[in-house]
Design an enzyme around this catalytic site. Sequence first.
Site, mmCIF file in Angstrom:
data_model
loop_
_atom_site.group_PDB
_atom_site.id
_atom_site.type_symbol
_atom_site.label_atom_id
_atom_site.label_comp_id
_atom_site.label_asym_id
_atom_site.label_seq_id
_atom_site.Cartn_x
_atom_site.Cartn_y
_atom_site.Cartn_z
ATOM 1 N N THR A 14 0.793 -1.095 -0.056
ATOM 2 C CA THR A 14 -0.347 0.561 -0.589
ATOM 3 C C THR A 14 1.215 1.323 0.127
ATOM 4 O O THR A 14 1.814 0.819 0.104
ATOM 5 C CB THR A 14 -1.140 0.084 1.314
ATOM 6 O OG1 THR A 14 -0.020 0.024 2.156
ATOM 7 C CG2 THR A 14 -1.522 -1.472 1.016
ATOM 8 N N GLU B 140 -5.429 -3.072 -1.931
ATOM 9 C CA GLU B 140 -5.760 -4.409 -0.528
ATOM 10 C C GLU B 140 -7.623 -4.683 -1.693
ATOM 11 O O GLU B 140 -7.772 -6.115 -1.375
ATOM 12 C CB GLU B 140 -6.834 -4.508 0.821
ATOM 13 C CG GLU B 140 -5.613 -3.880 1.198
ATOM 14 C CD GLU B 140 -5.583 -2.641 1.467
ATOM 15 O OE1 GLU B 140 -5.716 -1.781 0.596
ATOM 16 O OE2 GLU B 140 -4.626 -2.206 2.695
ATOM 17 N N LYS C 95 -11.451 15.727 15.313
ATOM 18 C CA LYS C 95 -12.181 15.556 15.988
ATOM 19 C C LYS C 95 -12.759 16.683 17.430
ATOM 20 O O LYS C 95 -11.634 16.403 18.312
ATOM 21 C CB LYS C 95 -11.886 13.420 17.110
ATOM 22 C CG LYS C 95 -13.023 13.165 18.605
ATOM 23 C CD LYS C 95 -13.016 12.366 18.278
ATOM 24 C CE LYS C 95 -14.532 11.648 18.975
ATOM 25 N NZ LYS C 95 -14.510 10.526 19.597
ATOM 26 N N TRP D 159 -17.135 14.673 15.189
ATOM 27 C CA TRP D 159 -16.148 14.673 13.885
ATOM 28 C C TRP D 159 -16.620 15.768 13.200
ATOM 29 O O TRP D 159 -17.830 16.078 12.706
ATOM 30 C CB TRP D 159 -17.101 13.531 13.022
ATOM 31 C CG TRP D 159 -15.724 11.344 14.202
ATOM 32 C CD1 TRP D 159 -16.738 11.161 14.426
ATOM 33 C CD2 TRP D 159 -15.134 11.593 14.322
ATOM 34 N NE1 TRP D 159 -16.502 9.998 14.946
ATOM 35 C CE2 TRP D 159 -15.172 9.941 14.776
ATOM 36 C CE3 TRP D 159 -13.382 11.988 14.408
ATOM 37 C CZ2 TRP D 159 -13.923 9.590 15.829
ATOM 38 C CZ3 TRP D 159 -12.554 11.292 14.665
ATOM 39 C CH2 TRP D 159 -12.965 10.579 15.476
HETATM 40 P P1 ADP Z 1 -3.137 4.167 0.603
HETATM 41 O O1 ADP Z 1 -4.160 3.927 1.139
HETATM 42 O O2 ADP Z 1 -1.480 4.074 1.408
HETATM 43 O O3 ADP Z 1 -2.863 5.533 -0.210
HETATM 44 P P2 ADP Z 1 -4.057 3.153 -1.445
HETATM 45 O O4 ADP Z 1 -3.217 3.379 -2.776
HETATM 46 O O5 ADP Z 1 -4.296 1.912 -1.447
HETATM 47 O O6 ADP Z 1 -3.173 3.532 -0.301
HETATM 48 O O7 ADP Z 1 -5.212 4.374 -1.065
HETATM 49 C C1 ADP Z 1 -6.989 3.524 -0.850
HETATM 50 C C2 ADP Z 1 -7.305 4.893 0.064
HETATM 51 O O8 ADP Z 1 -7.488 5.602 -1.137
HETATM 52 C C3 ADP Z 1 -8.136 4.717 0.261
HETATM 53 O O9 ADP Z 1 -8.836 3.931 1.367
HETATM 54 C C4 ADP Z 1 -9.751 5.946 0.377
HETATM 55 O O10 ADP Z 1 -9.047 6.840 1.582
HETATM 56 C C5 ADP Z 1 -8.617 6.180 -0.546
HETATM 57 N N1 ADP Z 1 -9.338 6.925 -2.274
HETATM 58 C C6 ADP Z 1 -8.987 5.837 -3.375
HETATM 59 N N2 ADP Z 1 -9.354 6.737 -4.317
HETATM 60 C C7 ADP Z 1 -11.142 7.733 -3.802
HETATM 61 C C8 ADP Z 1 -11.777 7.979 -4.073
HETATM 62 N N3 ADP Z 1 -12.013 7.785 -5.435
HETATM 63 N N4 ADP Z 1 -11.973 9.163 -3.561
HETATM 64 C C9 ADP Z 1 -12.135 9.127 -2.199
HETATM 65 N N5 ADP Z 1 -11.202 8.106 -1.588
HETATM 66 C C10 ADP Z 1 -10.169 7.482 -2.324
#
Ligand code: ADP
Length: 537
Positions: A182, A326, A430, A435
């Site tokens: 990730t 994931e 918070k 929130w």
């Molecule tokens: P990291 O969590 O380290 O950035 P990822 O690249 O797997 O790794 O990112 C996934 C996260 O990115 C998601 O859990 C979400 O929070 C955010 N995300 C991905 N696409 C979107 C989207 N279209 N809108 C908002 N958040 C997004």
Amino acid sequence: MDGLMQDVPLTIDLIARRAMQVGADLEVVSVEPAGVDRRTWTEIGERVLRLCTVLDEIGVAPGGRVGTFAWNGHRHLELYFAVPCSGRVLHAANVRLHRDQVEYAIRHAEDQILFVDASLTGTLAPLRDRLAVRDVVVMDDGAEVDGAFADCPRYEELLAAAEPAEDFARAAENDAASVCFTSGTTGNPQAVVYSHRSIVLHAMGALMVDSHSVRRGDVVLPLTPMFHVNCWGLPYSSALAPAKLVFAGSDTSPEAVARLIESERATVLAGIPTFWVQMADVFAEGGYDLSSVQRILCGGAEAAPSLIARYLERGIDFLHAWGMTEMSPSGTAVWHRSGEDPPAEGAQGVPVPGVELRLVADEGSVLPWDGQSTGELEARGPWIARAYLDPDDDSNATRFHDGWLRTGDVARIAPDGTVTIVDRTKDLVKSGGEWISSLELERALVAHTEVAEAAVIAFPHPRWGERPAAFVVPASGSEPSPEELKEFLQGAVASWWVPDVIEIVAELPRTGVGKHDKRRLRAEHASRLAASVEART
Ligand code: ADP
């Protein structure tokens, strides 16, 4: 009673054979220091067969990990196929990370062999003696090889000397195919292990019209790196369609990308919102012929409606997708079509076919899809992880339960299945026991015409626990003042949500895949902001 259909395994060789058989006149184009490299999918397939033999000769055991440290390019693509098809496991390391993190990832994934672009040998040189790998192979992209790797075997020489393997198929469908970390936006990177089956199903899913909609005849240009979530699976879906595939190499500046779109007549582009913000100016300036572009795939962070509108105006359809490493990464998607009104507010679309979602409250109850209730999104499906690589990782117990993945994203879902992400749990502010959504504040800020990008973080506050602070990058040629932006927000969000501090900055820190790095923003500013509040109270 058993079904009587053929039990053909869902393994990546199925994709490789198809690309080879029906991609004879479709090119894979790669920009390299040596110039532009062109090969057909059939030629790529032939090289993949020889690469399978090279991997045998180097002696990587079945299931052994093969690392890459490379830009987007055809050799990297060949490894995407040869490594899993020959029964090994690919790990594409993030070339933009700090060298300690690169060393950690290579060690943690237990890479035995590392394939490195010649143009990246200089970047890797300080790590040469710390690399826990048995061998390094240099991929000749035309750049000079750093002295530290001068004695390493060369990819092209190994390939030229190898006989092609008889076929691609040596894996079972549930075997591991690749490991991806990730991007670590909210915590330490964690390793996700894709299977052949998950990759094939995800690639098939990507061809669906309501998902990535990759199709034969497309010219696909991914700006997302091959070390990020398997490049969103685009190398595999483009091979399966098959579509012409264009790799930008190391230079993904908007101008270089524009030149490449113009010369290759790209129809589909894929990348994260921060890239599309910069690219929109290049489209507007009109210096290049970008008329071939039909569709943009955008995900990884939220795309603002104002950003989407800029592309719809130009006749380009825009996919806003949500997902994560994931999830391979496809989770939800919505197409905004040119000729239709731009979206009024940000929403991430409905689950793509194959993905199931549910909303869960803090105490564990499942919430209704009423467009109001907010809870953590959980996901289930054939391309969604059920554990991380490291069995001792504590997150295995917290992130995966009852066959569902806890995404760490808070959302609400409308009765028609439209998901709106409220925030990442770790980014929520918070304040006074309630929130505040950092994402909704960012949404409200980028709705201002003078704002290009915004990132909101929490900082400690003696009275409220936490308060929000916003960092804003102005739109080109604009100079909005913090006061003006606060006033603008007064009308858009609850007054107690308005950030105590708005700072105008030239740029925002980025993670290794280019997303806003809120962890770094917090590390750099939270205590300073807290101290300035203390001083005033
Ligand atoms: P990291 O969590 O380290 O950035 P990822 O690249 O797997 O790794 O990112 C996934 C996260 O990115 C998601 O859990 C979400 O929070 C955010 N995300 C991905 N696409 C979107 C989207 N279209 N809108 C908002 N958040 C997004």
